[in-house]
Design a protein around this motif. Structure first.
Motif, PDB file in Angstrom:
ATOM      1  N   GLY A 341       0.810  -1.215   0.000  1.00 50.59           N
ATOM      2  CA  GLY A 341       0.000   0.000   0.000  1.00 50.59           C
ATOM      3  C   GLY A 341       0.840   1.260   0.000  1.00 50.59           C
ATOM      4  O   GLY A 341       0.326   2.330  -0.271  1.00 50.59           O
ATOM      5  N   ALA A 342       2.153   1.118   0.295  1.00 47.83           N
ATOM      6  CA  ALA A 342       3.015   2.300   0.266  1.00 47.83           C
ATOM      7  C   ALA A 342       3.458   2.526  -1.172  1.00 47.83           C
ATOM      8  O   ALA A 342       4.474   2.005  -1.622  1.00 47.83           O
ATOM      9  N   SER A 343       2.625   3.292  -1.915  1.00 49.78           N
ATOM     10  CA  SER A 343       2.880   3.423  -3.346  1.00 49.78           C
ATOM     11  C   SER A 343       3.926   4.496  -3.643  1.00 49.78           C
ATOM     12  O   SER A 343       4.470   4.556  -4.728  1.00 49.78           O
ATOM     13  N   GLN A 344       4.156   5.366  -2.683  1.00 48.43           N
ATOM     14  CA  GLN A 344       5.242   6.322  -2.906  1.00 48.43           C
ATOM     15  C   GLN A 344       5.968   6.639  -1.595  1.00 48.43           C
ATOM     16  O   GLN A 344       5.412   6.463  -0.520  1.00 48.43           O
ATOM     17  N   SER A 345       7.175   7.088  -1.763  1.00 43.00           N
ATOM     18  CA  SER A 345       7.982   7.406  -0.585  1.00 43.00           C
ATOM     19  C   SER A 345       7.492   8.711   0.020  1.00 43.00           C
ATOM     20  O   SER A 345       7.096   9.634  -0.684  1.00 43.00           O
ATOM     21  N   ARG A 346       7.518   8.781   1.354  1.00 43.21           N
ATOM     22  CA  ARG A 346       7.228  10.072   1.990  1.00 43.21           C
ATOM     23  C   ARG A 346       7.975  10.184   3.322  1.00 43.21           C
ATOM     24  O   ARG A 346       8.208   9.169   4.000  1.00 43.21           O
ATOM     25  N   PRO A 347       8.349  11.407   3.661  1.00 44.63           N
ATOM     26  CA  PRO A 347       9.092  11.589   4.907  1.00 44.63           C
ATOM     27  C   PRO A 347       8.156  11.514   6.113  1.00 44.63           C
ATOM     28  O   PRO A 347       6.948  11.767   5.992  1.00 44.63           O
ATOM     29  N   GLY A 348       8.688  11.160   7.254  1.00 42.79           N
ATOM     30  CA  GLY A 348       7.899  11.157   8.487  1.00 42.79           C
ATOM     31  C   GLY A 348       8.046  12.488   9.210  1.00 42.79           C
ATOM     32  O   GLY A 348       8.691  13.420   8.715  1.00 42.79           O
TER      33      GLY A 348
END
Ligand code: ZN
Length: 596
Positions: A341-348
């Motif tokens: 489900g994590a289709s794109q990278s993103r910062p926390g």
């Protein structure tokens, strides 16, 4: 209140404050004749009866407040040292705030104990108390009150001012008024009694060479440059001053006003402010402790705003509001394909707060896995996104908060002890609102201004019973609850009218053991109604085993305490006695009756 009654009162005793809170559009103005007769307030005996000396316990009580009898020479020397070491300005601030707290406490007591008196008699208790406490005596010159418009104007003379006399002795004649503690008291008393910020200014002072000290009290906005006086009520410069609250709200986009978001004057509040002032310039991790709604995030934001990181971002996350399976990706970010489900990278949030401050609210709810990662981020200053092998350096200051007892969580194996010690470097306990009552009315006014502007409502203020209820309520939800109630009150109150108790407490809030102003106080017949049954039970108990009067009293006190959840003052109220008597009983001593 009818005009004729008022005139009658005025003729007989040179005062009139009737109609203080009642809806009346008459303005009462009173000017004493030239031969100013020193005004004697009624019922000073009544107050003296509330003063209880208990040398055996080393305690003095005035009603429910513990008092100290100090030598005025000792206070004078403290005052002198404050001026010499800190300078006049800082000394004035300290003494003003000390006076303000005494005045606010006395107003609270008067509201509680004299609720059945007429307004003037109740109001008059404050000056009497101040005189009883030995500061000076007060003479009323003018008093105008119009509750319809919220108008108040008062002019008084202080005779025998202790502060002025001491100042003259120690420092000689002054170019400006010096009765700072007394001015603080008058401000605290008047503001708390009327339920909105008032400003009392000393316009003549014996220390300046005038015959007596003369003070004038009116609403803040009616004074020129009120900030010159009100700034002394702020312990720290990042605390919002009462007079510029509305201005700040109107300029809420302005970063400076956004920076100032704390309101308060109590010693508990000032202690917290002092601590964040000390820790802000460092890089230390700070842990805010306190019940929910006490304003932990507000303090955290202020801490960030006065730190070196102020220009960088402040990122807040409520750990309890995010599902356990998502908290790690929220905090540390996720790499594409890191989980299904994590289709794109993103910062926390850590990465987003880089260079700034990360506020972790309700940190006690973090899972043990997330705790482990957080610990690593704290120790090494690096994080890994989920599904990533790359280690990223982050420079984040952690400010955490919890309403849980983390030590107990550690003992229960729910919280990592190593993380606890990391977070507990600089714990700051924020007291609940019920323990800093002096702040209630300042906050009330702050929220009133805010919500009147937000909802475009014209509300004149609060009725007497509303103020009484606001002060008496236990505030389990703390400042957040107060904020919500004021917003509700602003919306429900009639336009151009005052907020009443019914506009505030509409959703089942428990107003406590004391009756609300609208309910009649329990009459003696209600209380006595239980007496026959009680007598039967007692009869049986006495016949069964002999009980001493002392034991009986002990049982009554213990039962009342249990009803009051251990609160001595509330237990005293249930028993219809003073806090002091209950306190004596608890200390295992014989109970002296005030009349003894
Ligand atoms: Zn003076």
């Amino acid at each position: 209140m009818q005009k004729t009654d008022c005139d009658q009162t005025a003729r007989s005793s040179h005062y009139c404050l009737q109609g203080l809170f009642r809806m009346s559009n008459q303005t009462i103005r009173l000017q004493l004749p030239n031969d100013r007769v020193k005004h004697r307030f009624p019922d000073i005996e009544d107050i003296i009866k509330r003063l209880l000396f208990s040398p055996g316990d080393g305690e003095i009580w005035l009603d429910q407040q513990r008092m100290l009898l100090l030598h005025s020479a000792a206070i004078a020397s403290l005052r002198r040292e404050l001026i010499e070491t800190l300078g006049s300005d800082k000394a004035r601030g300290l003494l003003s705030r000390m006076g303000y707290q005494s005045g606010a406490r006395d107003a609270d007591m008067v509201r509680r104990e004299h609720r059945n008196r007429n307004d003037f008699d109740a109001f008059a208790v404050g000056p009497q108390l101040h005189a009883l406490e030995g500061f000076m005596s007060i003479e009323t010159i003018v008093q105008e009150v119009d509750s319809e418009t919220g108008h108040y104007y008062g002019e008084y003379i202080w005779h025998n001012s202790a502060e002025a006399e001491e100042h003259l002795r120690a420092h000689g004649r002054s170019a400006s008024p010096v009765c700072w503690m007394q001015q603080g008291y008058a401000n605290g008393y008047l503001s708390s009694f009327l339920g909105r910020q008032m400003l009392v200014r000393e316009v003549e002072c014996k220390a300046m060479g005038h015959a007596t000290c003369r003070i004038i009290g009116k609403a803040v906005e009616q004074w020129d440059a009120p900030e010159n006086d009100l700034r002394y009520l702020q312990a720290q410069d990042f605390v919002q001053s009462p007079n510029n609250r509305q201005v700040n709200f109107q300029r809420s986009g302005d970063p400076v006003s956004a920076k100032i978001n704390l309101v308060g004057i109590s010693s508990g509040f000032n202690t917290v402010c002092h601590m964040i002032q000390r820790v802000a310039p460092t890089q230390a991790t700070v842990l805010f402790l306190g019940e929910s709604g006490v304003g932990k995030e507000q303090f955290a934001r202020t801490l960030h705003n006065i730190s070196e990181r102020a220009a960088q971002t402040f990122v807040a996350i409520n750990c309890a509001a995010i599902p356990e399976q998502l908290i790690e990706s929220e905090l540390f970010g996720v790499e594409k394909g890191g989980y299904s489900g994590a289709s794109q990278s993103r910062p926390g949030r850590f990465e987003r707060a880089d260079g700034g401050t990360l506020f972790l609210d309700e940190i006690g709810t973090l899972s043990l896995v997330a705790q482990g990662k957080l610990l690593r981020a704290l120790q090494e200053g690096e994080i890994e996104r989920i599904g990533d092998t790359k280690v990223r350096k982050v420079d984040v200051r952690i400010v955490a908060a919890t309403n849980e007892d983390l030590r107990k969580q550690v003992e229960a194996g729910k919280f990592r002890d190593d993380l606890f010690y990391r977070l507990n470097v600089f714990p700051v306990q924020i007291p609940p609102l019920r323990e800093r009552k002096e702040d209630i009315l300042l906050l009330v006014e702050h929220f009133l201004n805010r919500f009147c502007a937000l909802h475009k409502c014209q509300v004149t203020g609060f009725t007497e019973s509303a103020i009484e209820a606001l002060m008496r309520y236990g505030w389990p939800g703390n400042i957040r609850e107060l904020e919500n109630l004021i917003e509700r009150g602003v919306i429900l109150a009639p336009d151009g009218g005052a907020i009443d108790i019914d506009h505030l407490f509409t959703s089942g809030e428990k107003l406590g053991a004391a009756p609300s102003a609208k309910e009649p106080a329990p009459s003696s017949s209600t209380v006595n109604g239980n007496v026959p049954q009680l007598a039967d039970a007692l009869h049986a108990a006495l016949a069964d085993s002999q009980i001493s009067l002392d034991e009986l009293e002990e049982i009554a006190v213990n039962e009342a305490l249990s009803l009051a959840a251990g609160n001595v003052s509330s237990a005293a109220k249930i028993l219809g006695t003073t806090r002091a008597r209950v306190a004596y009983r608890l200390s295992g001593k014989k109970v002296p009756h005030p009349a003894e």
